[in-house]
Design a protein around this motif. Structure first.
Motif: not given
Length: 157
Positions: A96-98, A115-117, A141-144, A148-149
């Protein structure tokens, strides 16, 4: 139709025992033993029992069995998430972050990921030592990561 083999075995054993000179009690016991032996041998099946044929399922990536195994691995005896499940969550986070141009574990991207999660999810995703995080921390963490999608933000190029 009756099976004649026990009768023949009894008669043959009695004749042989009488010819051998045994007493009447011994002759009767030899006859009964012969009948018992014939009955056992006629009831034995020469072929082995068929094996139970269990259905084999083709396991596909992401199939129900995989999810079930992951669910069993989620929480250990101490109420904390197991290493296997935590690795899987980190794999999803990396993916997801990539898509946002960030690399989990890179010091240069740490502030942007935080900042994102969020701080709590960032600590959960980067925790490497014991004790492992609790289920509530992993759920957050999974919800975060879901928030972010899977696609980049609209302003990114």
């Amino acid at each position: 139709m009756r099976d004649w083999r026990p009768y023949v075995a009894f008669a043959a054993a009695v004749v042989v025992a009488l010819l051998a000179g045994f007493s009447y009690v011994t002759v009767a016991l030899v006859g009964v033993a012969a009948v018992a032996g014939v009955l056992v041998l006629t009831r034995l099946e020469p072929r082995a029992d068929p094996e139970f044929d269990r259905p084999r399922f083709d396991r596909r990536h992401g199939a129900r069995g995989e999810v079930q195994e992951l669910a069993w691995a989620m929480v250990g005896r101490d109420g904390r998430v197991g290493e296997r499940a935590l690795r899987r969550v980190r794999e999803v986070a990396r993916s997801r972050l990539a898509r946002h141009g960030l690399v989990l574990g890179e010091d240069a991207d740490a502030r942007a990921i935080r900042d994102l999660v969020g701080d709590r999810a960032f600590r959960t995703l980067t925790r490497t030592g014991s004790p492992h995080p609790k289920m509530s921390e992993v759920r957050q963490a999974i919800d975060a990561l879901e928030r972010i999608g899977t696609t980049r933000k609209s302003g990114d190029t």
